[in-house]
Design a protein around this motif. Structure first.
Motif, short mmCIF file in Angstrom:
data_model
loop_
_atom_site.label_atom_id
_atom_site.label_comp_id
_atom_site.label_asym_id
_atom_site.label_seq_id
_atom_site.Cartn_x
_atom_site.Cartn_y
_atom_site.Cartn_z
N PRO A 93 98.56 -17.68 109.00
CA PRO A 93 99.53 -16.69 108.25
C PRO A 93 99.89 -17.12 106.87
CG PRO A 93 100.57 -18.21 109.87
CD PRO A 93 99.19 -18.43 110.00
N ASP A 94 99.62 -18.12 106.48
CA ASP A 94 99.88 -18.45 104.73
C ASP A 94 98.76 -18.36 103.98
OD1 ASP A 94 102.54 -19.13 105.59
OD2 ASP A 94 101.76 -21.08 106.26
N ALA A 95 97.71 -18.11 104.59
CA ALA A 95 96.39 -18.08 103.73
C ALA A 95 96.21 -16.87 102.91
CB ALA A 95 95.36 -18.40 104.37
N GLU A 96 95.41 -16.63 101.71
CA GLU A 96 95.02 -15.39 101.01
C GLU A 96 93.39 -15.51 101.31
OE1 GLU A 96 96.17 -14.84 97.12
OE2 GLU A 96 98.17 -15.25 97.41
N PHE A 97 93.10 -14.24 101.55
CA PHE A 97 91.40 -14.37 102.11
C PHE A 97 90.96 -12.92 101.35
CE2 PHE A 97 93.90 -12.61 105.39
CZ PHE A 97 93.40 -11.27 105.62
N GLY A 113 93.58 -9.95 101.73
CA GLY A 113 94.68 -10.20 102.52
C GLY A 113 95.49 -11.19 102.09
N ARG A 114 96.88 -10.85 101.84
CA ARG A 114 97.72 -11.94 101.24
C ARG A 114 98.97 -11.90 102.06
NH1 ARG A 114 98.14 -7.39 98.31
NH2 ARG A 114 100.06 -6.60 98.00
N GLY A 119 103.54 -10.81 108.19
CA GLY A 119 102.08 -10.52 108.34
C GLY A 119 101.41 -10.45 107.06
N PHE A 120 100.44 -9.58 106.81
CA PHE A 120 99.68 -9.45 105.74
C PHE A 120 99.85 -8.06 104.81
CE2 PHE A 120 97.98 -12.89 107.94
CZ PHE A 120 97.63 -13.66 107.06
N ALA A 121 99.65 -8.08 103.58
CA ALA A 121 99.33 -6.78 102.81
C ALA A 121 98.08 -7.04 102.47
CB ALA A 121 100.21 -6.70 101.59
N PHE A 122 97.38 -5.68 102.05
CA PHE A 122 95.78 -5.85 101.88
C PHE A 122 95.65 -5.12 100.59
CE2 PHE A 122 96.45 -6.36 106.54
CZ PHE A 122 95.79 -7.28 106.60
N LEU A 123 94.56 -5.28 99.84
CA LEU A 123 93.93 -4.44 99.05
C LEU A 123 92.62 -4.35 99.53
CD1 LEU A 123 93.57 -3.04 96.43
CD2 LEU A 123 92.98 -5.18 95.30
N ALA A 124 92.46 -2.97 99.73
CA ALA A 124 90.99 -2.48 100.16
C ALA A 124 90.08 -1.86 99.00
CB ALA A 124 91.07 -1.74 101.55
#
Length: 161
Positions: A93-97, A113-114, A119-124
């Motif tokens: 849960p702490d990783a960016e990917f 994801g960050r 949870g996570f927020a995303f850039l698609a």
């Protein structure tokens, strides 16, 4: 999480708009066009409709900008692998990917994801094939709860079997 019903397997990232979705809609045998085509083919509407093998990538932003890309060469195994990669990525849960969905040697979706809240927020980044002549579309997706995202991914993977 799914904002619309598609009838077939569907993976929605984002709880509403904005969102991206990987879907394989079912063909509804009750639709007039399907009934007419079945009649011309000499089969029942249910037999004519059958299961759809055509995947679509759908992206929608709050400003009304969106994309819908037919993924004619995406297999169910590829869709499952993408969902599995996302499930693996959110295990920390702490990783960016960043994970990528590649179809016919073309990266159609890059999902970064960050961590954000619980949870996570995303850039698609949705990249239509060059033959479509439409530009890349970036969709910022606000925080999605980790528990909700896991459930969505697991349900999607079960629906593929």
């Amino acid at each position: 999480m799914s904002p619309i019903a598609v009838g077939g397997p569907a993976l929605f990232i984002g709880t509403d708009t904005p969102c991206v979705a990987l879907v394989r809609p079912e063909i509804d045998p009750a639709q007039p066009g399907v009934r007419e085509a079945a009649e011309r083919a000499g089969v029942s509407p249910e037999e004519f409709a059958g299961p759809s093998d055509l995947w679509q990538l759908i992206a929608d932003r709050t400003d009304g900008e969106g994309r819908e890309i037919a993924l004619t060469e995406l297999s169910t195994a590829d869709a499952d692998a993408f969902a599995g990669s996302l499930l693996d990525a959110i295990a920390d849960p702490d990783a960016e990917f960043t994970i990528v969905l590649t179809v016919a040697a073309h990266d159609v979706l890059r999902l970064s994801g960050r961590p954000a809240g619980e949870g996570f927020a995303f850039l698609a980044s949705v990249v239509p094939p060059p033959s479509e002549g439409t530009p890349q579309l970036e969709v910022e997706i606000g925080p999605t709860a980790l528990a909700d995202l896991r459930v969505e991914l697991e349900q999607f993977r079960r629906s593929l079997r």
